[in-house]
Design an enzyme around this catalytic site. Structure first.
Site, PDB file in Angstrom:
ATOM      1  N   GLU A 117      25.105  28.302   5.566  1.00 29.22           N
ATOM      2  CA  GLU A 117      25.887  29.026   5.844  1.00 29.22           C
ATOM      3  C   GLU A 117      26.957  29.188   5.290  1.00 29.22           C
ATOM      4  OE1 GLU A 117      25.724  27.001   9.760  1.00 29.22           O
ATOM      5  OE2 GLU A 117      23.488  27.141   9.657  1.00 29.22           O
ATOM      6  N   THR A 141      16.821  25.324  15.187  1.00 30.33           N
ATOM      7  CA  THR A 141      18.425  25.181  15.841  1.00 30.33           C
ATOM      8  C   THR A 141      18.574  24.206  15.403  1.00 30.33           C
ATOM      9  OG1 THR A 141      17.378  24.359  17.438  1.00 30.33           O
ATOM     10  CG2 THR A 141      17.028  27.112  17.153  1.00 30.33           C
ATOM     11  N   ARG A 151      19.368  22.349  11.805  1.00 37.82           N
ATOM     12  CA  ARG A 151      20.026  22.354  10.444  1.00 37.82           C
ATOM     13  C   ARG A 151      19.468  22.894   9.337  1.00 37.82           C
ATOM     14  NH1 ARG A 151      23.985  21.676  13.345  1.00 37.82           N
ATOM     15  NH2 ARG A 151      25.597  19.515  13.594  1.00 37.82           N
ATOM     16  N   HIS A 203      24.270  31.064  14.080  1.00 33.83           N
ATOM     17  CA  HIS A 203      24.459  29.117  14.444  1.00 33.83           C
ATOM     18  C   HIS A 203      25.022  29.304  15.578  1.00 33.83           C
ATOM     19  CE1 HIS A 203      25.555  25.228  13.376  1.00 33.83           C
ATOM     20  NE2 HIS A 203      25.232  24.752  14.248  1.00 33.83           N
TER      21      HIS A 203
HETATM   22  N1  LIG Z   1      22.241  25.471  16.774  1.00 35.07           N
HETATM   23  C1  LIG Z   1      23.205  24.704  17.122  1.00 35.07           C
HETATM   24  O1  LIG Z   1      24.793  25.611  17.793  1.00 35.07           O
HETATM   25  C2  LIG Z   1      23.530  23.530  17.486  1.00 35.07           C
HETATM   26  C3  LIG Z   1      24.028  22.863  18.630  1.00 35.07           C
HETATM   27  C4  LIG Z   1      24.072  21.176  18.392  1.00 35.07           C
HETATM   28  C5  LIG Z   1      22.399  20.635  17.949  1.00 35.07           C
HETATM   29  N2  LIG Z   1      22.476  21.140  17.102  1.00 35.07           N
HETATM   30  C6  LIG Z   1      21.618  20.098  16.425  1.00 35.07           C
HETATM   31  O2  LIG Z   1      20.322  19.815  17.224  1.00 35.07           O
HETATM   32  C7  LIG Z   1      20.618  18.398  16.518  1.00 35.07           C
HETATM   33  C8  LIG Z   1      19.696  17.586  17.280  1.00 35.07           C
HETATM   34  O3  LIG Z   1      20.848  17.669  18.747  1.00 35.07           O
HETATM   35  P1  LIG Z   1      20.654  16.846  20.265  1.00 35.07           P
HETATM   36  O4  LIG Z   1      21.606  16.226  20.731  1.00 35.07           O
HETATM   37  O5  LIG Z   1      18.720  16.959  21.077  1.00 35.07           O
HETATM   38  O6  LIG Z   1      20.239  14.733  19.144  1.00 35.07           O
HETATM   39  P2  LIG Z   1      19.141  13.991  19.908  1.00 35.07           P
HETATM   40  O7  LIG Z   1      19.689  12.596  18.763  1.00 35.07           O
HETATM   41  O8  LIG Z   1      19.223  13.637  20.916  1.00 35.07           O
HETATM   42  O9  LIG Z   1      18.177  14.093  19.051  1.00 35.07           O
HETATM   43  C9  LIG Z   1      17.037  14.061  17.788  1.00 35.07           C
HETATM   44  C10 LIG Z   1      15.943  13.559  17.578  1.00 35.07           C
HETATM   45  O10 LIG Z   1      15.285  13.994  17.238  1.00 35.07           O
HETATM   46  C11 LIG Z   1      14.802  12.745  16.145  1.00 35.07           C
HETATM   47  N3  LIG Z   1      14.734  12.463  14.386  1.00 35.07           N
HETATM   48  C12 LIG Z   1      15.523  12.695  13.926  1.00 35.07           C
HETATM   49  N4  LIG Z   1      15.275  12.381  12.351  1.00 35.07           N
HETATM   50  C13 LIG Z   1      13.058  12.798  12.817  1.00 35.07           C
HETATM   51  C14 LIG Z   1      12.467  12.439  12.121  1.00 35.07           C
HETATM   52  N5  LIG Z   1      12.498  12.248  10.621  1.00 35.07           N
HETATM   53  N6  LIG Z   1      11.401  12.436  13.169  1.00 35.07           N
HETATM   54  C15 LIG Z   1      10.990  12.392  14.055  1.00 35.07           C
HETATM   55  N7  LIG Z   1      11.929  12.105  14.890  1.00 35.07           N
HETATM   56  C16 LIG Z   1      13.274  12.920  14.369  1.00 35.07           C
HETATM   57  C17 LIG Z   1      15.468  11.327  16.912  1.00 35.07           C
HETATM   58  O11 LIG Z   1      14.979  10.125  17.054  1.00 35.07           O
HETATM   59  C18 LIG Z   1      15.927  11.984  18.014  1.00 35.07           C
HETATM   60  O12 LIG Z   1      15.351  11.460  19.094  1.00 35.07           O
HETATM   61  C19 LIG Z   1      22.059  17.696  17.013  1.00 35.07           C
HETATM   62  O13 LIG Z   1      22.051  16.694  15.280  1.00 35.07           O
HETATM   63  C20 LIG Z   1      22.375  19.310  15.027  1.00 35.07           C
HETATM   64  O14 LIG Z   1      21.846  19.205  13.993  1.00 35.07           O
HETATM   65  C21 LIG Z   1      22.994  22.468  16.744  1.00 35.07           C
HETATM   66  O1  LIG Z   2      25.610  19.822  16.083  1.00 32.75           O
HETATM   67  C1  LIG Z   2      26.030  20.821  16.810  1.00 32.75           C
HETATM   68  O2  LIG Z   2      26.125  20.460  17.992  1.00 32.75           O
HETATM   69  C2  LIG Z   2      26.670  22.266  16.202  1.00 32.75           C
HETATM   70  O3  LIG Z   2      25.255  22.929  15.330  1.00 32.75           O
HETATM   71  C3  LIG Z   2      27.131  22.824  16.268  1.00 32.75           C
HETATM   72  O4  LIG Z   2      28.114  22.937  15.138  1.00 32.75           O
END
Ligand SMILES: NC(=O)c1ccc[n+]([C@@H]2O[C@H](COP(=O)([O-])OP(=O)(O)OC[C@H]3O[C@@H](n4cnc5c(N)ncnc54)[C@H](O)[C@@H]3O)[C@@H](O)[C@H]2O)c1
Ligand SMILES: O=C(O)[C@H](O)CO
Length: 327
Positions: free
Chosen positions: A266, A235, A237, A285
């Site tokens: 996408e 979920t 990227r 997404h």
């Molecule tokens: N599907 C959706 O609609 C949706 C919605 C919200 C967020 N997202 C995605 O989810 C991601 C995470 O969001 P979050 O708020 O939890 O972010 P966050 O920064 O709180 O957590 C991400 C974690 O990943 C870790 N990380 C990054 N690269 C790494 C690697 N190579 N090895 C190990 N750990 C690694 C970081 O240290 C961090 O702790 C966002 O960046 C976004 O791309 C998707």
């Molecule tokens: O990163 C996020 O918040 C979601 O993927 C929406 O773009």
């Protein structure tokens, strides 16, 4: 200050901008061409930016020198060249936390949907193919006591781990840039190397922030090391998975199933062979697509722009270093 909002968002955010006395421009039609989008950006001071189809890279900043701040309507900021933004003193806002529950719910839903083949069975019903009670057909697997591997245990990864631990007593292992003491204490989570993560997980759920170096991280050599009963969930990227390799891994039974809320590219083509597989569930997404999360995101993005317009630091900042680099 003039603010370009490139798509309609929940009204609460727009009202906050207007109440702060800002001029708001929302295009009449939403599917702007790149050229149209650039023109809006050239004529405004700030953008409340929805979607990631257009990149904020050097070319963008060169072509839109008026833009002074970008308030993303997302937590992910992989479509922004942060170094370029820093170089030009442009604070970039994002929307952390408010969408963590909604997005982790989708990871949890995908895990169950794939484990119990829900989308495949729903499709059968829609096709008028209910079928007889068959003790051997379309059997799923139970999640109780299985090992959930979290790749990237940050805000959303933690929520996914907590839900799965509580609901199914899943054992949590994780790989992250830093140790997460809260998860280790509360969920008895164990920090493991990336190799251990892929080898030991029954379900592997990706929650890391995407960077270009991590493109295709989940490729055939990785899928080959995963368990044959493993379910791959993403979920975060779509760039994290090589979809050709994922398809091969699924049909050769290297892994058991996959649930994706994000694809590469996408939108996913309806011709994607992944869509023909009964052990795959794909969503378009929709991680943050709840009224609560989307309203919260609108308010946070608006708060960022309003703060900027008053000469204050933006409260939810993806590049806080922009404020310290010259001090
Ligand atoms: N599907 C959706 O609609 C949706 C919605 C919200 C967020 N997202 C995605 O989810 C991601 C995470 O969001 P979050 O708020 O939890 O972010 P966050 O920064 O709180 O957590 C991400 C974690 O990943 C870790 N990380 C990054 N690269 C790494 C690697 N190579 N090895 C190990 N750990 C690694 C970081 O240290 C961090 O702790 C966002 O960046 C976004 O791309 C998707
Ligand atoms: O990163 C996020 O918040 C979601 O993927 C929406 O773009």
């Amino acid at each position: 200050m003039k603010v370009f909002v490139n798509k309609r968002i929940p009204e609460a955010g727009i009202n906050m901008l207007k109440e702060a006395g800002l001029e708001v421009f929302i295009p009449e039609h939403e599917n702007l061409s790149h050229e149209e989008w650039l023109i809006f950006c050239q004529n405004n001071d700030a953008i409340l930016s929805i979607g990631a189809e257009f990149k904020y890279d050097k070319d963008f900043f060169d072509q839109c020198p008026n833009i002074k701040t970008i308030a993303l309507y997302s937590v992910g900021f992989d479509h922004v060249d942060i170094k370029e933004a820093n170089r030009r003193n442009i604070p970039v806002g994002n929307t952390p936390d408010v969408l963590s529950k909604a997005t982790s719910d989708i990871a949890f839903l995908l895990m169950q949907s794939v484990a119990r083949r829900a989308s495949y069975n729903f499709q059968k019903v829609k096709d008028g193919n209910w079928g007889d009670f068959d003790p051997l057909h379309a059997l799923g697997q139970e999640l109780y006591g299985k090992t959930l591997g979290i790749m990237g245990l940050g805000r959303i990864g933690f929520e996914m781990a907590e839900k799965s631990h509580k609901a199914f007593d899943m054992k949590i292992i994780y790989h992250n840039r830093n140790r997460n003491e809260e998860a280790e204490k509360k969920l008895n989570a164990t920090y493991v190397s990336f190799e251990e993560l892929i080898e030991q997980s029954d379900v592997l759920s990706v929650h890391a922030n995407f960077t270009p170096e991590q493109k295709d991280l989940f490729n055939m050599p990785v899928f080959e090391k995963m368990k044959s009963n493993a379910i791959f969930i993403n979920t975060a990227r779509g760039g994290f998975q090589n979809e050709k390799d994922l398809y091969e891994a699924l049909i050769s039974k290297q892994i058991w199933g996959a649930g994706l809320d994000v694809t590469n590219p996408e939108p996913m083509s309806k011709e994607s062979p992944l869509l023909e597989l009964s052990n795959v569930c794909v969503l378009p997404h929709i991680g943050s697509a709840t009224l609560e999360a989307r309203t919260g995101m609108a308010k946070m993005a608006a708060e960022n722009i309003v703060a900027f317009s008053k000469g204050e630091k933006i409260p939810y900042c993806a590049n806080p270093e922009v404020y310290s680099k010259n001090s």
